[in-house]
Motif scaffolding. Structure first.
Motif, PDB file in Angstrom:
ATOM      1  N   PHE A   1      -5.308   8.670  -0.661  1.00  0.00           N
ATOM      2  CA  PHE A   1      -4.814  10.132  -1.499  1.00  0.00           C
ATOM      3  C   PHE A   1      -4.024  11.031  -0.623  1.00  0.00           C
ATOM      4  O   PHE A   1      -4.246  11.128   0.645  1.00  0.00           O
ATOM      5  CB  PHE A   1      -6.137  10.635  -1.573  1.00  0.00           C
ATOM      6  CG  PHE A   1      -7.071  10.034  -2.609  1.00  0.00           C
ATOM      7  CD1 PHE A   1      -6.630   9.679  -3.975  1.00  0.00           C
ATOM      8  CD2 PHE A   1      -8.058   9.067  -2.128  1.00  0.00           C
ATOM      9  CE1 PHE A   1      -7.380   8.914  -4.899  1.00  0.00           C
ATOM     10  CE2 PHE A   1      -8.916   8.387  -2.977  1.00  0.00           C
ATOM     11  CZ  PHE A   1      -8.551   8.252  -4.331  1.00  0.00           C
ATOM     12  N   TYR A   2      -2.857  11.519  -1.329  1.00  0.00           N
ATOM     13  CA  TYR A   2      -2.300  12.779  -0.745  1.00  0.00           C
ATOM     14  C   TYR A   2      -2.929  13.986  -0.973  1.00  0.00           C
ATOM     15  O   TYR A   2      -3.789  14.120  -1.816  1.00  0.00           O
ATOM     16  CB  TYR A   2      -0.705  12.562  -1.544  1.00  0.00           C
ATOM     17  CG  TYR A   2      -0.031  11.596  -1.031  1.00  0.00           C
ATOM     18  CD1 TYR A   2       0.802  11.903  -0.024  1.00  0.00           C
ATOM     19  CD2 TYR A   2      -0.097  10.502  -1.908  1.00  0.00           C
ATOM     20  CE1 TYR A   2       1.482  10.245   0.205  1.00  0.00           C
ATOM     21  CE2 TYR A   2       0.586   9.203  -1.516  1.00  0.00           C
ATOM     22  CZ  TYR A   2       1.517   9.380  -0.492  1.00  0.00           C
ATOM     23  OH  TYR A   2       2.307   8.322  -0.233  1.00  0.00           O
ATOM     24  N   ASP A   3      -2.724  14.832  -0.033  1.00  0.00           N
ATOM     25  CA  ASP A   3      -3.520  16.184   0.014  1.00  0.00           C
ATOM     26  C   ASP A   3      -3.578  16.788  -1.458  1.00  0.00           C
ATOM     27  O   ASP A   3      -4.583  17.427  -1.957  1.00  0.00           O
ATOM     28  CB  ASP A   3      -3.050  17.395   0.981  1.00  0.00           C
ATOM     29  CG  ASP A   3      -1.409  17.602   0.745  1.00  0.00           C
ATOM     30  OD1 ASP A   3      -0.859  16.986   0.016  1.00  0.00           O
ATOM     31  OD2 ASP A   3      -1.282  18.706   1.200  1.00  0.00           O
TER      32      ASP A   3
ATOM     33  N   TYR B   1      -3.646   1.520   1.710  1.00  0.00           N
ATOM     34  CA  TYR B   1      -2.924   1.477   0.463  1.00  0.00           C
ATOM     35  C   TYR B   1      -3.473   2.371  -0.639  1.00  0.00           C
ATOM     36  O   TYR B   1      -4.633   2.538  -0.470  1.00  0.00           O
ATOM     37  CB  TYR B   1      -2.983  -0.124   0.229  1.00  0.00           C
ATOM     38  CG  TYR B   1      -4.228  -0.750   0.075  1.00  0.00           C
ATOM     39  CD1 TYR B   1      -5.027  -0.484  -1.059  1.00  0.00           C
ATOM     40  CD2 TYR B   1      -4.830  -1.493   1.165  1.00  0.00           C
ATOM     41  CE1 TYR B   1      -6.352  -1.204  -1.089  1.00  0.00           C
ATOM     42  CE2 TYR B   1      -6.096  -1.627   1.140  1.00  0.00           C
ATOM     43  CZ  TYR B   1      -6.958  -1.779  -0.030  1.00  0.00           C
ATOM     44  OH  TYR B   1      -8.096  -2.232  -0.126  1.00  0.00           O
ATOM     45  N   TYR B   2      -2.881   2.157  -1.707  1.00  0.00           N
ATOM     46  CA  TYR B   2      -3.370   3.028  -2.941  1.00  0.00           C
ATOM     47  C   TYR B   2      -2.878   2.822  -4.172  1.00  0.00           C
ATOM     48  O   TYR B   2      -1.672   2.149  -4.286  1.00  0.00           O
ATOM     49  CB  TYR B   2      -3.211   4.637  -2.467  1.00  0.00           C
ATOM     50  CG  TYR B   2      -2.000   5.041  -2.557  1.00  0.00           C
ATOM     51  CD1 TYR B   2      -1.151   5.372  -3.629  1.00  0.00           C
ATOM     52  CD2 TYR B   2      -1.120   5.339  -1.410  1.00  0.00           C
ATOM     53  CE1 TYR B   2       0.119   5.683  -3.746  1.00  0.00           C
ATOM     54  CE2 TYR B   2       0.294   5.747  -1.350  1.00  0.00           C
ATOM     55  CZ  TYR B   2       0.901   5.977  -2.369  1.00  0.00           C
ATOM     56  OH  TYR B   2       2.222   6.152  -2.550  1.00  0.00           O
ATOM     57  N   GLY B   3      -3.582   3.044  -5.483  1.00  0.00           N
ATOM     58  CA  GLY B   3      -2.909   2.720  -6.444  1.00  0.00           C
ATOM     59  C   GLY B   3      -2.290   3.956  -7.020  1.00  0.00           C
ATOM     60  O   GLY B   3      -2.469   5.263  -6.638  1.00  0.00           O
TER      61      GLY B   3
ATOM     62  N   VAL C   1      -1.074  -1.188  -6.987  1.00  0.00           N
ATOM     63  CA  VAL C   1      -1.468  -1.075  -5.516  1.00  0.00           C
ATOM     64  C   VAL C   1       0.071  -0.808  -4.900  1.00  0.00           C
ATOM     65  O   VAL C   1       0.697  -2.063  -4.728  1.00  0.00           O
ATOM     66  CB  VAL C   1      -2.183  -1.719  -5.066  1.00  0.00           C
ATOM     67  CG1 VAL C   1      -2.642  -1.272  -3.754  1.00  0.00           C
ATOM     68  CG2 VAL C   1      -3.518  -1.814  -5.720  1.00  0.00           C
ATOM     69  N   ARG C   2      -0.165   0.184  -4.389  1.00  0.00           N
ATOM     70  CA  ARG C   2       1.363   0.269  -3.345  1.00  0.00           C
ATOM     71  C   ARG C   2       0.738  -0.024  -2.052  1.00  0.00           C
ATOM     72  O   ARG C   2      -0.170   0.322  -1.547  1.00  0.00           O
ATOM     73  CB  ARG C   2       1.887   1.776  -3.250  1.00  0.00           C
ATOM     74  CG  ARG C   2       2.455   2.152  -4.560  1.00  0.00           C
ATOM     75  CD  ARG C   2       3.739   3.264  -4.234  1.00  0.00           C
ATOM     76  NE  ARG C   2       4.767   2.251  -3.483  1.00  0.00           N
ATOM     77  CZ  ARG C   2       5.897   3.011  -2.773  1.00  0.00           C
ATOM     78  NH1 ARG C   2       5.673   4.159  -2.164  1.00  0.00           N
ATOM     79  NH2 ARG C   2       6.733   2.129  -2.298  1.00  0.00           N
ATOM     80  N   PRO C   3       1.307  -0.943  -1.319  1.00  0.00           N
ATOM     81  CA  PRO C   3       1.220  -1.168   0.060  1.00  0.00           C
ATOM     82  C   PRO C   3       1.147   0.055   1.005  1.00  0.00           C
ATOM     83  O   PRO C   3       1.921   0.827   0.835  1.00  0.00           O
ATOM     84  CB  PRO C   3       2.223  -2.339   0.545  1.00  0.00           C
ATOM     85  CG  PRO C   3       3.412  -2.035  -0.109  1.00  0.00           C
ATOM     86  CD  PRO C   3       2.897  -1.589  -1.486  1.00  0.00           C
ATOM     87  N   ALA C   4       0.239   0.232   2.309  1.00  0.00           N
ATOM     88  CA  ALA C   4       0.218   1.123   2.932  1.00  0.00           C
ATOM     89  C   ALA C   4       1.733   1.553   3.708  1.00  0.00           C
ATOM     90  O   ALA C   4       2.446   0.689   4.022  1.00  0.00           O
ATOM     91  CB  ALA C   4      -0.600   1.089   4.138  1.00  0.00           C
ATOM     92  N   HIS C   5       2.224   2.865   3.545  1.00  0.00           N
ATOM     93  CA  HIS C   5       3.473   3.191   3.838  1.00  0.00           C
ATOM     94  C   HIS C   5       3.372   4.954   4.462  1.00  0.00           C
ATOM     95  O   HIS C   5       2.643   5.770   4.147  1.00  0.00           O
ATOM     96  CB  HIS C   5       4.331   3.038   2.837  1.00  0.00           C
ATOM     97  CG  HIS C   5       4.200   3.936   1.818  1.00  0.00           C
ATOM     98  ND1 HIS C   5       3.183   3.440   0.768  1.00  0.00           N
ATOM     99  CD2 HIS C   5       4.285   5.079   1.369  1.00  0.00           C
ATOM    100  CE1 HIS C   5       3.033   4.104  -0.260  1.00  0.00           C
ATOM    101  NE2 HIS C   5       3.697   5.477   0.080  1.00  0.00           N
ATOM    102  N   LEU C   6       4.462   4.953   5.411  1.00  0.00           N
ATOM    103  CA  LEU C   6       4.691   6.399   5.693  1.00  0.00           C
ATOM    104  C   LEU C   6       5.824   6.832   5.200  1.00  0.00           C
ATOM    105  O   LEU C   6       6.783   5.933   4.861  1.00  0.00           O
ATOM    106  CB  LEU C   6       5.076   6.523   7.267  1.00  0.00           C
ATOM    107  CG  LEU C   6       3.717   5.810   8.241  1.00  0.00           C
ATOM    108  CD1 LEU C   6       4.228   5.587   9.470  1.00  0.00           C
ATOM    109  CD2 LEU C   6       2.429   6.613   8.039  1.00  0.00           C
ATOM    110  N   HIS C   7       5.816   8.100   4.468  1.00  0.00           N
ATOM    111  CA  HIS C   7       7.107   8.769   3.888  1.00  0.00           C
ATOM    112  C   HIS C   7       7.996   9.416   4.659  1.00  0.00           C
ATOM    113  O   HIS C   7       7.635  10.234   5.520  1.00  0.00           O
ATOM    114  CB  HIS C   7       6.957   9.696   2.785  1.00  0.00           C
ATOM    115  CG  HIS C   7       6.371   8.829   1.387  1.00  0.00           C
ATOM    116  ND1 HIS C   7       7.131   8.484   0.499  1.00  0.00           N
ATOM    117  CD2 HIS C   7       5.111   8.680   1.265  1.00  0.00           C
ATOM    118  CE1 HIS C   7       6.329   8.036  -0.710  1.00  0.00           C
ATOM    119  NE2 HIS C   7       5.079   8.063  -0.005  1.00  0.00           N
ATOM    120  N   TYR C   8       9.221   9.357   4.839  1.00  0.00           N
ATOM    121  CA  TYR C   8      10.392  10.067   5.461  1.00  0.00           C
ATOM    122  C   TYR C   8      11.419  10.638   4.405  1.00  0.00           C
ATOM    123  O   TYR C   8      12.090   9.915   3.684  1.00  0.00           O
ATOM    124  CB  TYR C   8      10.960   9.458   6.490  1.00  0.00           C
ATOM    125  CG  TYR C   8       9.915   9.335   7.565  1.00  0.00           C
ATOM    126  CD1 TYR C   8       9.373  10.049   8.410  1.00  0.00           C
ATOM    127  CD2 TYR C   8       9.149   7.903   7.355  1.00  0.00           C
ATOM    128  CE1 TYR C   8       8.255   9.571   9.355  1.00  0.00           C
ATOM    129  CE2 TYR C   8       8.167   7.431   8.329  1.00  0.00           C
ATOM    130  CZ  TYR C   8       7.829   8.469   9.063  1.00  0.00           C
ATOM    131  OH  TYR C   8       6.774   8.134  10.113  1.00  0.00           O
TER     132      TYR C   8
HETATM  133 FE    FE Z   1       3.338   7.144  -1.158  1.00  0.00          FE
END
Ligand code: FE
Ligand code: BEZ
Length: 296
Positions: A162-164, A197-199, A218-225
């Motif tokens: 989850f995002y904040d 990972y998250y939905g 489901v999105r695979p686990a990732h870091l955003h930039y």
């Molecule tokens: Fe994301």
């Protein structure tokens, strides 16, 4: 009176051309060009699939629900564009880059403004939950030279996906977010936690559509930039966990081979001490390659 035999009234055969003909005096040439293509393709879809009236009403209901669920926090239309592959296609067309430059991928709905600037080496985990991860690399130009003063806006999901801003009562504001600026060596490094990972939001019409199509949400686990520096194209990208089982079924088609990386598990007390990390920890190293901006 006009000869009724000369007027092209609407028929199944000439449906698209009849509608397109009404736009012949459009003052906006680009609108006319785009709508001509839209009408041609939409009419072809209808002729190919021959929906029943009930199916057409269902389609109208879907579009209505997609609009009605939108508010200032939720944008179902963007989600629809994402899961249809349209967001990635528009991005790809607008960001054709020199070989070797870091590729873009979807921005997603969880980026926020007003994130704190952190010192290089800081942790972006304000609640300390999750398995520690060290993230590092360099920002380079296409000649391999370091980019000084590049802004790196980083954000990611938590250890449970989850995002904040999805969990305002659970996570501190700006948890797992930070803005960093590179120095003359182009290097960046910071402490984080291993994201899960998250939905994607699946409680609306887009989620229903994915279920109906037998597709994963489901999105695979990732870091955003987002990486920016004057004189270079802005890069909106991810680093994906190469061991995630969901890479080939990302519902928003954001995965590109060049963005997949190994999240290494490190069990080395001395290295952990040198980096100021607890042992064991996860480590990922990625260089970002910036493409010169058009005209620079
Ligand atoms: Fe994301
Ligand atoms: C994301 O990675 O944050 C995201 C991207 C597209 C749709 C939903 C989430």
């Amino acid at each position: 009176m006009q000869d009724i035999n000369e007027i092209a009234y609407f028929s199944e055969e000439n449906s698209a051309s009849t509608v397109i003909d009404r736009m012949k005096d459009a003052p906006n040439e680009r609108l006319k060009e785009v709508m001509t293509s839209v009408i041609l393709h939409l009419h072809a879809v209808i002729k190919e699939t021959e929906p029943t009236m009930a199916e057409w009403e269902q389609a109208i209901g879907f579009l209505t629900a997609t609009g009605q669920i939108c508010d200032d926090k939720r944008q179902e239309w963007i989600l629809l564009s994402d899961v249809l592959g349209i967001s990635m296609l528009v991005d790809e067309i607008n960001n054709r880059r020199a070989t070797g430059a870091t590729e873009n991928t979807v921005l997603g709905p969880f980026h926020v403004q007003g994130v704190p600037h952190r010192e290089m080496g800081d942790s972006i985990s304000d609640d300390g939950k999750g398995e520690p991860m060290f993230v590092h690399g360099r920002v380079l130009d296409t000649n391999g030279d370091p980019v000084d003063g590049a802004m790196i806006d980083a954000w990611q999901a938590s250890h449970d996906g989850f995002y904040d801003n999805q969990q305002p009562d659970v996570q501190p504001e700006h948890n797992l977010r930070g803005i960093f600026t590179t120095g003359p060596d182009g290097k960046y490094w910071y402490k984080a936690i291993k994201p899960a990972y998250y939905g994607i939001p699946n409680d609306g019409p887009v989620g229903q559509m994915l279920t109906g199509l037998g597709r994963s949400d489901v999105r695979p686990a990732h870091l955003h930039y987002i990486i920016g520096k004057e004189g270079y194209d802005l890069v909106t990208t991810h680093i994906f966990d190469g061991d995630d089982a969901n890479l080939s079924t990302d519902p928003v088609f954001g995965v590109r081979a060049s963005l997949i990386n190994k999240f290494n598990h490190v069990d080395d007390p001395q290295r952990a001490k040198d980096l100021g990390m607890p042992n064991p920890f996860w480590e990922v190293e990625t260089d970002f390659i910036l493409n010169p901006a058009k005209g620079s």
